[in-house]
Design a protein around this motif. Sequence first.
Motif, PDB file in Angstrom:
ATOM      1  N   ALA A   1       0.809  -1.214   0.000  1.00  0.00           N
ATOM      2  CA  ALA A   1       0.000   0.000   0.000  1.00  0.00           C
ATOM      3  C   ALA A   1       0.843   1.266   0.000  1.00  0.00           C
ATOM      4  N   ARG A   2       2.037   1.177   0.566  1.00  0.00           N
ATOM      5  CA  ARG A   2       2.923   2.343   0.634  1.00  0.00           C
ATOM      6  C   ARG A   2       4.314   1.871   1.047  1.00  0.00           C
ATOM      7  N   VAL A   3       5.336   2.565   0.556  1.00  0.00           N
ATOM      8  CA  VAL A   3       6.700   2.375   1.029  1.00  0.00           C
ATOM      9  C   VAL A   3       7.136   3.655   1.728  1.00  0.00           C
ATOM     10  N   ILE A   4       7.637   3.514   2.940  1.00  0.00           N
ATOM     11  CA  ILE A   4       8.107   4.661   3.719  1.00  0.00           C
ATOM     12  C   ILE A   4       9.612   4.531   3.884  1.00  0.00           C
ATOM     13  N   PHE A   5      10.347   5.522   3.406  1.00  0.00           N
ATOM     14  CA  PHE A   5      11.804   5.553   3.499  1.00  0.00           C
ATOM     15  C   PHE A   5      12.196   6.456   4.668  1.00  0.00           C
ATOM     16  N   VAL A   6      12.923   5.909   5.628  1.00  0.00           N
ATOM     17  CA  VAL A   6      13.363   6.681   6.788  1.00  0.00           C
ATOM     18  C   VAL A   6      14.784   7.158   6.551  1.00  0.00           C
ATOM     19  N   ASP A   7      14.920   8.439   6.267  1.00  0.00           N
ATOM     20  CA  ASP A   7      16.177   9.122   5.967  1.00  0.00           C
ATOM     21  C   ASP A   7      16.989   8.393   4.900  1.00  0.00           C
ATOM     22  N   THR A   8      16.313   8.034   3.840  1.00  0.00           N
ATOM     23  CA  THR A   8      16.949   7.483   2.653  1.00  0.00           C
ATOM     24  C   THR A   8      16.016   7.734   1.482  1.00  0.00           C
ATOM     25  N   VAL A   9      16.397   7.301   0.303  1.00  0.00           N
ATOM     26  CA  VAL A   9      15.625   7.608  -0.898  1.00  0.00           C
ATOM     27  C   VAL A   9      15.434   6.330  -1.714  1.00  0.00           C
TER      28      VAL A   9
ATOM     29  N   LEU B   1      21.748  -3.737  -6.467  1.00  0.00           N
ATOM     30  CA  LEU B   1      20.331  -4.051  -6.312  1.00  0.00           C
ATOM     31  C   LEU B   1      19.718  -4.335  -7.678  1.00  0.00           C
ATOM     32  N   SER B   2      18.935  -5.401  -7.757  1.00  0.00           N
ATOM     33  CA  SER B   2      18.266  -5.745  -9.015  1.00  0.00           C
ATOM     34  C   SER B   2      16.823  -5.273  -8.955  1.00  0.00           C
ATOM     35  N   LEU B   3      16.480  -4.377  -9.871  1.00  0.00           N
ATOM     36  CA  LEU B   3      15.123  -3.829  -9.939  1.00  0.00           C
ATOM     37  C   LEU B   3      14.589  -3.989 -11.357  1.00  0.00           C
ATOM     38  N   ALA B   4      14.307  -5.214 -11.732  1.00  0.00           N
ATOM     39  CA  ALA B   4      13.735  -5.470 -13.050  1.00  0.00           C
ATOM     40  C   ALA B   4      12.238  -5.169 -13.006  1.00  0.00           C
ATOM     41  N   GLY B   5      11.753  -4.426 -13.995  1.00  0.00           N
ATOM     42  CA  GLY B   5      10.342  -4.088 -14.035  1.00  0.00           C
ATOM     43  C   GLY B   5      10.076  -2.655 -13.611  1.00  0.00           C
ATOM     44  N   THR B   6       8.803  -2.279 -13.652  1.00  0.00           N
ATOM     45  CA  THR B   6       8.397  -0.906 -13.331  1.00  0.00           C
ATOM     46  C   THR B   6       7.180  -0.859 -12.404  1.00  0.00           C
ATOM     47  N   ASP B   7       6.745  -2.003 -11.879  1.00  0.00           N
ATOM     48  CA  ASP B   7       5.539  -2.024 -11.053  1.00  0.00           C
ATOM     49  C   ASP B   7       5.674  -1.166  -9.810  1.00  0.00           C
ATOM     50  N   ARG B   8       6.884  -1.035  -9.306  1.00  0.00           N
ATOM     51  CA  ARG B   8       7.096  -0.267  -8.075  1.00  0.00           C
ATOM     52  C   ARG B   8       6.695   1.189  -8.226  1.00  0.00           C
ATOM     53  N   TYR B   9       6.718   1.713  -9.434  1.00  0.00           N
ATOM     54  CA  TYR B   9       6.420   3.127  -9.639  1.00  0.00           C
ATOM     55  C   TYR B   9       4.961   3.474  -9.321  1.00  0.00           C
ATOM     56  N   GLY B  10       4.113   2.471  -9.272  1.00  0.00           N
ATOM     57  CA  GLY B  10       2.725   2.712  -8.919  1.00  0.00           C
ATOM     58  C   GLY B  10       2.445   2.649  -7.432  1.00  0.00           C
ATOM     59  N   VAL B  11       3.458   2.330  -6.637  1.00  0.00           N
ATOM     60  CA  VAL B  11       3.289   2.242  -5.185  1.00  0.00           C
ATOM     61  C   VAL B  11       3.544   3.622  -4.572  1.00  0.00           C
ATOM     62  N   PRO B  12       2.617   4.153  -3.775  1.00  0.00           N
ATOM     63  CA  PRO B  12       2.856   5.453  -3.134  1.00  0.00           C
ATOM     64  C   PRO B  12       4.079   5.414  -2.222  1.00  0.00           C
ATOM     65  N   VAL B  13       4.794   6.518  -2.204  1.00  0.00           N
ATOM     66  CA  VAL B  13       6.051   6.612  -1.453  1.00  0.00           C
ATOM     67  C   VAL B  13       6.024   7.825  -0.531  1.00  0.00           C
ATOM     68  N   THR B  14       6.450   7.606   0.701  1.00  0.00           N
ATOM     69  CA  THR B  14       6.719   8.694   1.642  1.00  0.00           C
ATOM     70  C   THR B  14       8.192   8.658   2.007  1.00  0.00           C
ATOM     71  N   VAL B  15       8.864   9.785   1.867  1.00  0.00           N
ATOM     72  CA  VAL B  15      10.244   9.931   2.318  1.00  0.00           C
ATOM     73  C   VAL B  15      10.230  10.750   3.608  1.00  0.00           C
ATOM     74  N   LEU B  16      10.666  10.134   4.697  1.00  0.00           N
ATOM     75  CA  LEU B  16      10.826  10.850   5.958  1.00  0.00           C
ATOM     76  C   LEU B  16      12.282  11.281   6.043  1.00  0.00           C
ATOM     77  N   SER B  17      12.521  12.524   5.677  1.00  0.00           N
ATOM     78  CA  SER B  17      13.880  13.036   5.566  1.00  0.00           C
ATOM     79  C   SER B  17      14.319  13.667   6.877  1.00  0.00           C
ATOM     80  N   GLY B  18      15.538  13.352   7.289  1.00  0.00           N
ATOM     81  CA  GLY B  18      16.040  13.931   8.524  1.00  0.00           C
ATOM     82  C   GLY B  18      16.102  15.441   8.471  1.00  0.00           C
ATOM     83  N   GLY B  19      16.623  15.991   7.356  1.00  0.00           N
ATOM     84  CA  GLY B  19      16.881  17.421   7.335  1.00  0.00           C
ATOM     85  C   GLY B  19      16.190  18.240   6.270  1.00  0.00           C
ATOM     86  N   MET B  20      15.624  17.601   5.232  1.00  0.00           N
ATOM     87  CA  MET B  20      15.088  18.361   4.108  1.00  0.00           C
ATOM     88  C   MET B  20      13.570  18.332   4.080  1.00  0.00           C
ATOM     89  N   ASP B  21      12.983  19.508   3.810  1.00  0.00           N
ATOM     90  CA  ASP B  21      11.543  19.542   3.593  1.00  0.00           C
ATOM     91  C   ASP B  21      11.249  19.151   2.144  1.00  0.00           C
TER      92      ASP B  21
END
Length: 230
Positions: free
Chosen positions: A92-100, A158-178
Amino acid sequence: MNVILVPGLWLDASSWDDIIPALRAAGHTTRALTLPGVGAPGSDSAQIGIADWVDAVVSEIDKIDGPVVLVGHSGGGNVVWAAAEARAQRVARVIFVDTVPPPDGAQISEFEVVDGVVPFPGWDFFDDDDVADLDAETRARTTTTARSVPGRVPTDPLSLAGTDRYGVPVTVLSGGMDDATFREVITQWGPYAEEFAAIADTEVVRLGTGHWPQFSKPAELTEALLNAIR
């Protein structure tokens, strides 16, 4: 919501201990992972690579009925993003904690390998901005729980074959950047910029922390996670 929490390098499932109670109190089911080979000697972990870490998360997704949210801290972001590609219809969503979100072929980073593993290098190894909000007590406590990681993992592409991931909503929780700053800065990051631009639904939230908010500001991280899980 089912929430799978994936730690970064040198961390195990216990690194989420200060986060889990509030997530569960809000009605979420949590699964914090310790990834394969963490803390194991080189003789036992020599064959473990990043693909094995991804497979461990995919296996966890497959055990769950219904949608999942994947949370990846630091290098764990690479792992959850590949898992999202493998099981995009379940995430349903991928949340990245201080990474991209990493592009295909990305590595976590390069560190010294000792006896087949990458030992925790100590807090003094890292940039001041990353560790500025970790006080002496927190550094001492978390150093005792740090674990080595298999020598191959940080530099495995890292192997990322395909493009399905682009349809998954993403939240980036950045330590320092808005949001605005992040979107401006990432345009300078080559393949990372292309990867981020390809994602259909993205948001960036500034935490105002260093690189390990689960240790330095667990309440703030928990609140941000609760806001993102929906």
